[in-house]
Design an enzyme around this catalytic site. Structure first.
Site, short mmCIF file in Angstrom:
data_model
loop_
_atom_site.label_atom_id
_atom_site.label_comp_id
_atom_site.label_asym_id
_atom_site.label_seq_id
_atom_site.Cartn_x
_atom_site.Cartn_y
_atom_site.Cartn_z
N LYS A 221 15.03 23.16 0.00
CA LYS A 221 15.41 24.57 -0.03
C LYS A 221 14.45 25.46 -0.64
CE LYS A 221 19.54 27.23 -0.20
NZ LYS A 221 20.77 27.34 -0.72
N SER B 244 24.27 28.52 2.57
CA SER B 244 22.86 29.14 2.71
C SER B 244 21.80 28.28 3.27
CB SER B 244 22.72 30.09 1.44
OG SER B 244 22.57 29.13 0.43
N SER C 144 27.23 26.82 -0.05
CA SER C 144 26.13 26.62 0.35
C SER C 144 25.39 25.15 0.64
CB SER C 144 25.05 27.30 -0.28
OG SER C 144 25.38 28.77 -0.27
#
Length: 513
Positions: free
Chosen positions: A99, A174, A198
């Site tokens: 990420k 996210s 997330s």
């Protein structure tokens, strides 16, 4: 480090052509390498070919922000090392996506924000250094909800990521870029972060596994922060076994994140020791009824969850219904969440570690740049409005309530003699692209208490024209602090009993393989 489009290597001969790439596991990859049927070069090439075929064209998932242009060169070096030594480390040549809020010294780290375009951290995040130390090959960085502030994975730098199971839906957030990439078989494993939902929201929405560890088990140092009370980092994978192998590498003490000192004495030699197919037998599992939706939009998830609970029973678990209205997640989000109070001090402290040439050094710089996605404005301005959110009376009151919540949840589990509890991570399916609020998520309970939880595939909603295999639904298991070994045992038992994961129809195997 370059953006993806147009910069991927051309297709070449793959020595591992007989190797089955789709949903390949760490263990399966290493077995193929030991047998001589797969090289690191061919493995990486196959993933790069899938990224080229599906990320910016075809279904155009838009999961990747950056692809490592040195990936094949690094793979060749690993092949030479293996030929010389015959040794395979725990993550040797495992293509891993990060990420893009994990610091990487050899590529930009932007949190998906145009306000940080080109920002270059001085060193790898602690977790990234541990992954590399254990042999992982970092294939690239994935899109995310900008600054990890939301649940639909849209950013000013990366745009909107699609859900590979239904291209009209968001992939959760996210960490939705990592999740979409793994669901589509762009890499073997990946990382995410979690402040409220997330890690687990995108795992639920993409038929994946994610672990939100006990607060203090995994270092957050070098990960773009939101809230030091609620932030956590963890793996996202396609299987519980791969998640356990990732956790072996990611867990441990890091002086740069002092809360990890609490993990001392709580980390087993290997989490893979708890991969027990009969792991549910005799486990006393609570069902938190307050975390189930009651509206018509929640019924597909409730149907899948009812089947999942039946599978718990059929595989030897003792299922205990628990009302617990005090755990209502809408109330917890409204009354206890502390992100907006901690954000300014957290992000300012992080940005101060960048070089003077970085495009932003404070929350004020980010806002004044005018380069953030519109969905962030309300939160950013709210966080900016506090001169010092940590001195706010409301913030201190929330911390007191968070401490009480930890005691309440521990007491609930003790009173009912629970080994773990379950609920749907999302009460409803992922929202359509264009909506910015993924409502009715239950991740806040683990985020506030710091108790560990694992999301694992539970099944699929009914198929539709847009989602021919249905949209995934994830079941979340939560346990007491440091109970990751037990949660791995239960979720592995559930996974092996159900085999609920299915690959998305939008990204099939490439014909040349």
């Amino acid at each position: 480090m370059a953006l993806v489009a147009g910069l991927l290597p051309s297709v070449g001969y793959c020595a591992g052509i007989s190797f089955g790439l789709m949903d390949a596991s760490i263990n399966g990859i290493h077995q193929a390498m030991r047998s001589g049927t797969l090289t690191c070069h061919s493995l990486v090439q196959q993933y790069l070919d899938r990224i080229q075929a599906y990320d910016k064209q075809g279904p155009a998932l838009n999961a990747m922000l950056y692809v490592n242009p040195d990936a094949l060169e690094q793979a060749d070096a690993m092949d030479r090392q293996f030929k010389r030594t015959g040794k395979i480390s725990s993550l040797y040549c495992i293509p891993t996506v990060l990420k893009d809020n994990y610091d990487t010294a050899d590529m930009p780290t932007t949190a998906g924000s145009a306000s940080l375009a080109g920002a270059q951290p001085p060193q790898d995040a602690y977790v990234v250094s541990q992954l590399k130390k254990n042999g992982a090959l970092i294939l690239g960085k994935t899109n995310l909800q900008e600054f990890a502030l939301g649940g639909v994975t849209v950013s000013s730098l990366g745009g909107q990521t699609k859900n590979p199971y239904d291209l009209k839906l968001t992939p959760g957030g996210s960490s939705g870029g990592t999740a979409a990439a793994l669901a589509a078989n762009f890499a073997t494993v990946g990382t995410g972060s979690d402040t409220a939902n997330s890690l687990r929201s995108p795992a639920s929405a993409n038929s994946l596994v994610s672990i939100r560890p006990t607060l203090g088990l995994v270092s957050r140092a070098g990960i773009v922060p939101v809230s030091f009370t609620q932030d956590e980092a963890g793996p996202i994978t396609r299987s519980v076994s791969d998640a356990a192998r990732m956790l072996d590498v990611m867990a441990g003490y890091d002086a740069a994140d002092p809360v990890t000192a609490l993990s001392d004495g709580h980390i087993p030699k290997t989490y893979t020791a708890f991969l027990d197919k009969t792991g549910l037998k005799g486990a006393r599992i609570g069902v938190l009824e307050a975390l189930f939706g009651k509206g018509p939009e929640d019924q597909e998830v409730n149907r899948v969850m009812a089947n999942a609970i039946d599978m718990l029973k059929k595989n030897g678990a003792i299922v205990v219904p628990i009302a617990a209205p005090e755990l209502d997640t809408d109330r917890l989000n409204a009354d206890l969440d502390v992100q907006k109070y901690e954000y300014k001090s957290s992000i300012n402290s992080y940005l101060n570690t960048y070089s003077p040439k970085a495009p932003a050094h404070s929350l004020d710089d980010i806002i004044n740049s005018g380069k953030t996605n519109q969905s962030l404005q309300k939160f950013l301005l709210s966080a900016q409005s506090y001169k010092n959110g940590l001195n706010e009376t409301a913030y201190k009151d929330r911390l007191i309530k968070i401490h009480a919540l930890k005691i309440d949840l521990a007491n609930l589990m003790a009173e009912n003699h629970l080994d773990a509890a379950v609920y749907p991570h999302q009460k409803r399916l992922p929202v359509p692209i264009g909506e910015y609020d993924q409502s009715e998520r239950n991740g806040i309970l683990a985020a506030l208490t710091g108790f560990p939880s694992i999301v694992v595939p539970a099944g699929f909603a009914s198929p539709t024209d847009d989602a021919p295999r249905g949209v995934p639904v994830g079941i979340e298991f939560i346990g007491r602090p440091w109970s990751e070994p037990q949660l791995i045992r239960y979720t592995y038992g559930f996974e092996q009993a159900t085999h609920a994961r299915k690959m998305p129809a939008s990204t099939p195997s490439l014909a040349r393989y």
